[in-house]
Design a protein around this motif. Sequence first.
Motif, PDB file in Angstrom:
ATOM      1  N   ILE A   1       0.736  -1.103  -0.147  1.00  0.00           N
ATOM      2  CA  ILE A   1      -0.023  -0.136   0.096  1.00  0.00           C
ATOM      3  C   ILE A   1       1.037   1.392  -0.127  1.00  0.00           C
ATOM      4  CG2 ILE A   1      -0.227   0.260   2.725  1.00  0.00           C
ATOM      5  CD1 ILE A   1      -3.242   0.818   2.054  1.00  0.00           C
TER       6      ILE A   1
ATOM      7  N   LYS B   1      -9.008  -3.240  -0.282  1.00  0.00           N
ATOM      8  CA  LYS B   1      -8.525  -4.394  -0.585  1.00  0.00           C
ATOM      9  C   LYS B   1      -9.095  -5.343  -1.568  1.00  0.00           C
ATOM     10  CE  LYS B   1      -9.482  -7.201   3.597  1.00  0.00           C
ATOM     11  NZ  LYS B   1      -8.798  -7.953   4.698  1.00  0.00           N
TER      12      LYS B   1
ATOM     13  N   ILE C   1      -7.035   2.269  -1.490  1.00  0.00           N
ATOM     14  CA  ILE C   1      -7.134   1.734  -0.236  1.00  0.00           C
ATOM     15  C   ILE C   1      -7.633   0.615   0.084  1.00  0.00           C
ATOM     16  CG2 ILE C   1      -8.058   2.708   2.062  1.00  0.00           C
ATOM     17  CD1 ILE C   1      -5.504   4.095   1.317  1.00  0.00           C
TER      18      ILE C   1
ATOM     19  N   SER D   1      -1.481  -4.761   1.590  1.00  0.00           N
ATOM     20  CA  SER D   1      -1.323  -4.793   0.105  1.00  0.00           C
ATOM     21  C   SER D   1      -2.768  -4.265  -0.644  1.00  0.00           C
ATOM     22  CB  SER D   1      -0.934  -5.951  -0.588  1.00  0.00           C
ATOM     23  OG  SER D   1      -1.675  -6.913  -0.552  1.00  0.00           O
ATOM     24  N   VAL D   2      -2.905  -3.609  -1.510  1.00  0.00           N
ATOM     25  CA  VAL D   2      -3.812  -3.179  -2.377  1.00  0.00           C
ATOM     26  C   VAL D   2      -4.008  -3.739  -3.885  1.00  0.00           C
ATOM     27  CG1 VAL D   2      -4.358  -1.228  -1.018  1.00  0.00           C
ATOM     28  CG2 VAL D   2      -2.760  -1.118  -3.041  1.00  0.00           C
TER      29      VAL D   2
ATOM     30  N   ARG E   1      -5.622   6.194   5.553  1.00  0.00           N
ATOM     31  CA  ARG E   1      -5.959   4.867   5.251  1.00  0.00           C
ATOM     32  C   ARG E   1      -7.583   4.929   5.347  1.00  0.00           C
ATOM     33  NH1 ARG E   1      -2.540   0.804   5.795  1.00  0.00           N
ATOM     34  NH2 ARG E   1      -0.363   1.388   6.465  1.00  0.00           N
TER      35      ARG E   1
ATOM     36  N   GLN F   1       2.584   2.087  -3.837  1.00  0.00           N
ATOM     37  CA  GLN F   1       1.959   1.921  -5.253  1.00  0.00           C
ATOM     38  C   GLN F   1       2.292   3.192  -5.967  1.00  0.00           C
ATOM     39  OE1 GLN F   1      -2.510   3.128  -4.359  1.00  0.00           O
ATOM     40  NE2 GLN F   1      -1.734   2.686  -2.247  1.00  0.00           N
TER      41      GLN F   1
END
Length: 384
Positions: free
Chosen positions: A59, A233, A231, A109-110, A77, A62
């Motif tokens: 995240i 997931k 943001i 992670s995204v 977040r 990116q």
Amino acid sequence: MTILSILCLFLVIYKVDATSSHISRLEELELERHLKLINKTPIRTIQTKFGDIIDCVDIKKQPAFYHPLLKNHKLQRMPSFENKRRGRNEEGVANRSSEFEKVLCPIGSVPIRRTTKDDLIRIKSISTLTRDFPQSHFAAVYTKKWDNNNYYGVNANVNVYNPRVKNNQMSNAQIAVQNGESYGINSILFGWQVAPRLYGRKSTHIFALWTRDTFNKTGCYNMLCQGFIQIHKSIFLGIRVRNVSSYGGPQFEFSLSISQDPYSKNWWLIIDGKSVGYFPSELFSNMSRADVVGWGGRVYGVVDGTSPQMGSGYFPDGNLRHACFMRRISYIVSGSLQLEQPNQKLLHISVDNSNCYNVKYLGFLDENNRDTIQFGGPGGDCGL
């Protein structure tokens, strides 16, 4: 330039024909350079049943964080208003809620849809039409400008369809915020679209589009350039919508919102109360507020003398099972974060070709379907 102009901005196709495998070495190097900017090393890779490759990226690593304007940006977040707004976004949904492809990234992670060289050959991901808009048509409702009208968000429950388009065409349903004039327009668009050049297929996808300079040098769709910070997931820009409405049959929708966080000033994209991600305030040159918001449909591309369908492909007739609709359209005009019903006196309705498309403000239909618009049309021989 008005919100109508912004509502019609679309990607320009690469000069290299999509059916050709021949590109120059210089073009190939440019493609590779751009891919390195927007594709980051994944923690996990997921391939969907429809062939998309989704990278689960750290995240904090990116693409947006490599943008020159965002090197000192602090990750947010969740929006400060998330708990306050979630219930209102989901309130009173009378139709079935659309679902998305099943994607779930590990904690930390995204998901980001991987862009391939073939994607970039099909489309030009950097440039956008900015001055003239041939082969495009609109049916939109937007707020008129007047003294001291500041907007900090726009919202609607948006009906979802899969209009018929050809490979070089596009059909969108979208909400928008905009500030500025002429070549200094800052804007964000958010909605669903059918765009084979963007996705390689004719399915319906979630999209966003942004600029800080009327697309003179900045802006793009989804994650095709650095800017948007993902943001959520599992829900991401470019995700495929699994179920769509049918004429006279089941109707599917989701609630969409573009909302500014009153503290960070970041602009958040929200689907059914779920915060997908945001455009950082630093990204824009003049977006501390919006002076215009809008709702409606836009199509692009003439193939064999015909323009594509908009919405359901049918004209608005007041029956919400026939033409595409947006209900509970609203905006935010103060720091209270409360969605306000639109002042009808400040709404402008505009259609560029009523032989092919139309839009109607239906207003209050019942308690669940208040402040409703309906738009769309069959397309066809609409001229340029």
